[in-house]
Scaffold this motif. Structure first.
Motif, mmCIF file in Angstrom:
data_model
loop_
_atom_site.group_PDB
_atom_site.id
_atom_site.type_symbol
_atom_site.label_atom_id
_atom_site.label_comp_id
_atom_site.label_asym_id
_atom_site.label_seq_id
_atom_site.Cartn_x
_atom_site.Cartn_y
_atom_site.Cartn_z
ATOM 1 N N SER A 109 2.113 7.056 -6.418
ATOM 2 C CA SER A 109 1.081 8.024 -6.820
ATOM 3 C C SER A 109 1.603 9.445 -6.660
ATOM 4 O O SER A 109 1.403 10.291 -7.545
ATOM 5 C CB SER A 109 -0.182 7.833 -5.986
ATOM 6 N N CYS A 133 0.841 -1.212 0.000
ATOM 7 C CA CYS A 133 0.000 0.000 0.000
ATOM 8 C C CYS A 133 0.869 1.252 0.000
ATOM 9 O O CYS A 133 0.545 2.247 -0.656
ATOM 10 C CB CYS A 133 -0.928 0.003 1.210
ATOM 11 N N TYR A 134 1.984 1.194 0.736
ATOM 12 C CA TYR A 134 2.910 2.323 0.763
ATOM 13 C C TYR A 134 3.520 2.557 -0.617
ATOM 14 O O TYR A 134 3.705 3.705 -1.033
ATOM 15 C CB TYR A 134 3.995 2.078 1.812
ATOM 16 N N ALA A 179 0.980 4.408 -2.655
ATOM 17 C CA ALA A 179 0.881 5.810 -2.236
ATOM 18 C C ALA A 179 2.098 6.619 -2.687
ATOM 19 O O ALA A 179 1.959 7.732 -3.223
ATOM 20 C CB ALA A 179 0.728 5.888 -0.720
#
Length: 178
Positions: free
Chosen positions: A78, A71-72, A75
């Protein structure tokens, strides 16, 4: 001293050095990859394309939301995508109007932004690679998961980080020489 002596740093024909022409001036503003140049635009496009590839590859996996490192990565990539895309648009604009991006305040903003996104990108790529190696070598989860997809996403993140590192060094070099 802003000049290079042609005897110490020969450029061109080594045999015919004429000292009557004056010293040869070499500036750092002419390096490819600087903001507002074709090379700078190419670096930014590569950054956001590799970041986008890392995001797409990771998100298409089924279980990436179960692991914090993955997930990191999404992020951080992004943020990397948005930063590089914004600067690619700015580089395109500078090329279209034939103006350089050599304002010291603007360059300092580029340097700090590049350093922040480079640090986040490297941390995300390393954490993803570490978790993937843990799953593959130690826990033998790769039979149940999409480890190759996660490894490829980490590789795309590393490539994006490599390009942002090059951009940040070139921009810092230009900013320091101002």
């Amino acid at each position: 001293m802003d000049a290079s002596n042609p005897i110490v740093h020969p450029i061109g024909d080594h045999h015919a050095v004429d000292l009557e022409e004056g010293p040869l001036i070499v500036t750092m503003k002419e390096l490819p990859g600087m903001p507002g140049t074709i090379g700078g635009l190419a670096l930014r496009v590569g950054q956001f394309l590799f970041a986008a590839a890392a995001i797409v590859i990771m998100v298409t996996g089924d279980e990436f939301t179960n692991y914090t490192a993955f997930c990191y990565l999404v992020a951080a990539m992004s943020l990397q995508f948005l930063w590089s895309f914004m600067l690619a648009i700015l580089d395109t604009y500078a090329l279209l109007i034939k103006r350089g991006l050599r304002n010291s305040v603007l360059l300092s903003l580029f340097v700090v932004g590049d350093w922040v996104t480079a640090t986040l990108s490297l941390a995300a790529a390393c954490s993803t690679a570490g978790v993937t190696v843990l799953f593959d070598n130690d826990l033998n989860y790769c039979g149940q998961m999409h480890c190759h997809r996660y490894q490829l996403s980490a590789a795309m993140a590393f490539l994006s980080w490599l390009l942002i590192g090059m951009s940040s060094l070139l921009t810092f070099w230009l900013w320091a020489s101002e």
